[in-house]
Design an enzyme around this catalytic site. Structure first.
Site, short mmCIF file in Angstrom:
data_model
loop_
_atom_site.label_atom_id
_atom_site.label_comp_id
_atom_site.label_asym_id
_atom_site.label_seq_id
_atom_site.Cartn_x
_atom_site.Cartn_y
_atom_site.Cartn_z
N ARG A 57 -0.21 -8.51 13.57
CA ARG A 57 -0.77 -7.59 12.56
C ARG A 57 -1.61 -8.33 11.53
NH1 ARG A 57 4.51 -5.31 10.49
NH2 ARG A 57 3.29 -3.98 9.10
N LYS A 68 0.84 -1.22 0.00
CA LYS A 68 0.00 0.00 0.00
C LYS A 68 0.86 1.26 0.00
CE LYS A 68 -1.97 -1.01 3.89
NZ LYS A 68 -1.19 -2.23 4.24
N ARG A 108 -9.36 0.97 9.40
CA ARG A 108 -8.93 -0.38 9.77
C ARG A 108 -10.05 -1.19 10.40
NH1 ARG A 108 -3.20 0.67 8.77
NH2 ARG A 108 -2.33 -1.05 9.94
N ARG A 164 11.72 -5.96 4.84
CA ARG A 164 11.66 -4.49 4.74
C ARG A 164 12.74 -3.83 5.62
NH1 ARG A 164 6.06 -1.72 5.41
NH2 ARG A 164 6.05 -2.99 7.31
N ARG A 182 11.63 -1.83 11.12
CA ARG A 182 10.55 -1.33 11.97
C ARG A 182 10.35 -2.29 13.14
NH1 ARG A 182 5.55 0.36 8.03
NH2 ARG A 182 4.42 -0.86 9.59
#
Ligand code: AP5
Length: 209
Positions: A167, A14, A89, A123, A156
């Site tokens: 998540r 996203k 969300r 990531r 992160r």
């Protein structure tokens, strides 16, 4: 003045696609994740409240996120159109958003579960300019170092395995049902998020044409 929302699981691309689309179309890129991370980094009262939820991979309470989004969405650049990445969300957030702004399209990102986990685990982010890399699919020229800033890339806190699992579970339970909500309002368009970022971006532009 397009007002576009991206809904999709963590790691589905996203943020990557919102940056490409915003640049291509001259839209504001509104990311509640980025807004919250900036508040945490700045040590604001809201950031201090949000921090533990984010690090654990849980949703930040609705009232805090709505507060930060309401300020950002009323800024001048967002009046020319926006791509909103990371909000809503859950159903309560979708209803709050409907009270703030009409929408033109909601894009649901579709990517198989194993690819989500792999993208999240790989990531890395520049702590200075916030450029997002991936050690497998989008590595910097020098391993571990930002191409622009020369800073050491970081992971992160919520990209650790336990937070990733939380998540993905939170997404399945609270966010995924929003696709039905937006399909019922004739706003939903589903994006096949597999493949190279530029290929996904091409499909996205055709989907919104
Ligand atoms: P947020 O920052 O919104 O995180 P997220 O939804 O979990 O999404 P991600 O940023 O992890 O993934 P993405 O889909 O943007 O993928 P990306 O493009 O980076 O939220 C973080 C936290 O903040 C939440 O958990 C919550 O605590 C809080 N929060 C935020 N909004 C909230 C709200 N509304 N309510 C309550 N709490 C909220 O890509 C991922 C990786 O894959 C990168 O390495 C990238 O380089 C790579 N990649 C991207 N596209 C491709 C591709 N096509 N092929 C290969 N690799 C790719």
């Amino acid at each position: 003045m397009p007002r576009i929302v991206f809904v999709g699981p963590p790691g589905s691309g996203k943020g990557t696609q919102a940056a490409i689309l915003a640049k291509a179309r001259g839209l504001a890129h509104l990311s509640t994740g980025d807004m919250l991370r900036a508040a945490v980094a700045a040590g604001t009262a809201l950031g201090q409240q949000a921090r533990s939820y984010m690090e654990a991979g849980r949703l930040v309470p609705d009232d805090l996120v709505l507060q930060i989004l309401s300020e950002r969405i009323s800024a001048a650049d967002a009046q020319r159109g926006f791509v909103l990445d990371g909000y809503p969300r859950n159903l309560a957030q979708a209803e709050a958003l409907a009270r703030i702004t009409p929408l033109d399209a909601v894009v649901a990102f579709d990517l198989p579960f194993p690819e989500l986990e792999a993208r999240l685990a790989g990531r890395r982010v520049c702590p200075v300019c916030h450029t997002v890399y991936n050690i497998v699919t989008n590595p910097p020229a020098t391993p571990g170092v930002c191409d622009r800033e020369g800073a050491t890339l970081v992971q992160r806190p919520d990209d650790q395995p336990a937070a990733i699992r939380t998540r993905l579970a939170v997404y399945a339970e609270e966010t995924a049902p929003l696709t039905r909500y937006y399909a019922g309002r004739k706003l939903l368009r589903t994006l096949d998020a597999r493949g190279e970022p530029q290929d996904v971006a091409g499909r996205l532009l055709r989907l919104l044409a």
